[in-house]
Design a protein around this motif. Sequence first.
Motif, PDB file in Angstrom:
ATOM      1  N   THR A  31       5.954 -14.691   1.232  1.00  0.00           N
ATOM      2  CA  THR A  31       5.551 -14.801   2.638  1.00  0.00           C
ATOM      3  C   THR A  31       6.274 -13.764   3.487  1.00  0.00           C
ATOM      4  O   THR A  31       5.662 -13.104   4.325  1.00  0.00           O
ATOM      5  CB  THR A  31       5.817 -16.228   3.167  1.00  0.00           C
ATOM      6  OG1 THR A  31       5.028 -17.143   2.412  1.00  0.00           O
ATOM      7  CG2 THR A  31       5.474 -16.342   4.637  1.00  0.00           C
ATOM      8  N   ASN A  32       7.580 -13.600   3.283  1.00  0.00           N
ATOM      9  CA  ASN A  32       8.333 -12.584   4.031  1.00  0.00           C
ATOM     10  C   ASN A  32       7.783 -11.189   3.774  1.00  0.00           C
ATOM     11  O   ASN A  32       7.657 -10.388   4.700  1.00  0.00           O
ATOM     12  CB  ASN A  32       9.818 -12.633   3.664  1.00  0.00           C
ATOM     13  CG  ASN A  32      10.561 -13.715   4.383  1.00  0.00           C
ATOM     14  OD1 ASN A  32      10.017 -14.397   5.242  1.00  0.00           O
ATOM     15  ND2 ASN A  32      11.815 -13.898   4.020  1.00  0.00           N
ATOM     16  N   GLN A  35       4.425 -10.957   5.671  1.00  0.00           N
ATOM     17  CA  GLN A  35       4.556 -10.987   7.127  1.00  0.00           C
ATOM     18  C   GLN A  35       5.347  -9.816   7.697  1.00  0.00           C
ATOM     19  O   GLN A  35       5.035  -9.320   8.770  1.00  0.00           O
ATOM     20  CB  GLN A  35       5.212 -12.292   7.578  1.00  0.00           C
ATOM     21  CG  GLN A  35       4.303 -13.481   7.461  1.00  0.00           C
ATOM     22  CD  GLN A  35       4.960 -14.746   7.985  1.00  0.00           C
ATOM     23  OE1 GLN A  35       6.179 -14.850   8.096  1.00  0.00           O
ATOM     24  NE2 GLN A  35       4.135 -15.727   8.306  1.00  0.00           N
ATOM     25  N   HIS A  36       6.377  -9.392   6.994  1.00  0.00           N
ATOM     26  CA  HIS A  36       7.278  -8.393   7.555  1.00  0.00           C
ATOM     27  C   HIS A  36       7.157  -7.018   6.904  1.00  0.00           C
ATOM     28  O   HIS A  36       7.703  -6.055   7.423  1.00  0.00           O
ATOM     29  CB  HIS A  36       8.722  -8.876   7.481  1.00  0.00           C
ATOM     30  CG  HIS A  36       8.938 -10.190   8.155  1.00  0.00           C
ATOM     31  ND1 HIS A  36       8.819 -10.358   9.518  1.00  0.00           N
ATOM     32  CD2 HIS A  36       9.243 -11.414   7.650  1.00  0.00           C
ATOM     33  CE1 HIS A  36       9.047 -11.628   9.822  1.00  0.00           C
ATOM     34  NE2 HIS A  36       9.302 -12.286   8.708  1.00  0.00           N
ATOM     35  N   GLY A  37       6.494  -6.951   5.777  1.00  0.00           N
ATOM     36  CA  GLY A  37       6.327  -5.671   5.096  1.00  0.00           C
ATOM     37  C   GLY A  37       5.094  -4.954   5.604  1.00  0.00           C
ATOM     38  O   GLY A  37       4.082  -5.574   5.914  1.00  0.00           O
ATOM     39  N   GLY A  38       5.182  -3.666   5.695  1.00  0.00           N
ATOM     40  CA  GLY A  38       4.050  -2.885   6.174  1.00  0.00           C
ATOM     41  C   GLY A  38       3.221  -2.302   5.044  1.00  0.00           C
ATOM     42  O   GLY A  38       2.212  -1.649   5.287  1.00  0.00           O
ATOM     43  N   THR A  61       7.969  -1.526   1.972  1.00  0.00           N
ATOM     44  CA  THR A  61       8.617  -1.290   3.259  1.00  0.00           C
ATOM     45  C   THR A  61      10.126  -1.472   3.132  1.00  0.00           C
ATOM     46  O   THR A  61      10.593  -2.561   2.811  1.00  0.00           O
ATOM     47  CB  THR A  61       8.077  -2.280   4.313  1.00  0.00           C
ATOM     48  OG1 THR A  61       6.668  -2.196   4.329  1.00  0.00           O
ATOM     49  CG2 THR A  61       8.636  -1.974   5.677  1.00  0.00           C
ATOM     50  N   GLY A  63      13.883  -2.130   4.270  1.00  0.00           N
ATOM     51  CA  GLY A  63      14.483  -2.962   5.310  1.00  0.00           C
ATOM     52  C   GLY A  63      15.280  -4.066   4.665  1.00  0.00           C
ATOM     53  O   GLY A  63      14.947  -4.505   3.568  1.00  0.00           O
ATOM     54  N   PRO A  65      16.355  -7.807   4.740  1.00  0.00           N
ATOM     55  CA  PRO A  65      16.216  -9.129   5.346  1.00  0.00           C
ATOM     56  C   PRO A  65      17.583  -9.808   5.457  1.00  0.00           C
ATOM     57  O   PRO A  65      18.470  -9.559   4.644  1.00  0.00           O
ATOM     58  CB  PRO A  65      15.309  -9.878   4.374  1.00  0.00           C
ATOM     59  CG  PRO A  65      15.471  -9.181   3.080  1.00  0.00           C
ATOM     60  CD  PRO A  65      15.807  -7.749   3.401  1.00  0.00           C
ATOM     61  N   ARG A  68      18.864 -15.935   9.059  1.00  0.00           N
ATOM     62  CA  ARG A  68      18.969 -16.147  10.502  1.00  0.00           C
ATOM     63  C   ARG A  68      19.343 -17.597  10.790  1.00  0.00           C
ATOM     64  O   ARG A  68      19.151 -18.477   9.968  1.00  0.00           O
ATOM     65  CB  ARG A  68      17.633 -15.843  11.183  1.00  0.00           C
ATOM     66  CG  ARG A  68      17.244 -14.401  11.080  1.00  0.00           C
ATOM     67  CD  ARG A  68      16.079 -14.063  11.952  1.00  0.00           C
ATOM     68  NE  ARG A  68      14.915 -14.893  11.673  1.00  0.00           N
ATOM     69  CZ  ARG A  68      13.775 -14.816  12.326  1.00  0.00           C
ATOM     70  NH1 ARG A  68      13.633 -13.939  13.296  1.00  0.00           N
ATOM     71  NH2 ARG A  68      12.762 -15.585  12.024  1.00  0.00           N
ATOM     72  N   CYS A  76       9.635 -21.125  12.582  1.00  0.00           N
ATOM     73  CA  CYS A  76       9.873 -20.186  11.487  1.00  0.00           C
ATOM     74  C   CYS A  76      11.318 -19.688  11.580  1.00  0.00           C
ATOM     75  O   CYS A  76      12.040 -20.045  12.496  1.00  0.00           O
ATOM     76  CB  CYS A  76       8.884 -19.029  11.548  1.00  0.00           C
ATOM     77  SG  CYS A  76       8.986 -18.077  13.062  1.00  0.00           S
ATOM     78  N   GLY A  77      11.714 -18.885  10.603  1.00  0.00           N
ATOM     79  CA  GLY A  77      13.050 -18.304  10.647  1.00  0.00           C
ATOM     80  C   GLY A  77      14.054 -18.942   9.711  1.00  0.00           C
ATOM     81  O   GLY A  77      15.233 -18.605   9.747  1.00  0.00           O
TER      82      GLY A  77
END
Length: 114
Positions: A31-32, A35-38, A61, A63, A65, A68, A76-77
Amino acid sequence: MARKLAAARLRYCGLEALIDDATLIVSELVTNAIQHGGGAQVTFTMTVRDGFLHLAVHDETPGRPVVRNAPDDAECGRGLFLVDCLASAHGGTWGTSDDGTTTWCCLAVSGGQS
């Protein structure tokens, strides 16, 4: 689909005790990545070696993670917090590749399977 594949493979390998936690980890990591990968492609791998189940999700992508501290009412988070807790509970850990394109987790396999 990744959860079903992971569960089936763990069942096949006789690692039923890890199915619930491993499939939750897979779900969070995939999911990460989505949602967060381009990137247009997400790859999931799962191996058992040296007494650990290794789960890894790769996207294109870079980055890093981070875990949090989500507010109590946030929807979420908490994904990496869950991954961290589950890995620790199974004598494992998690992290990212040097370039940040792969997030991985390992869980100790009981019973000496490798």
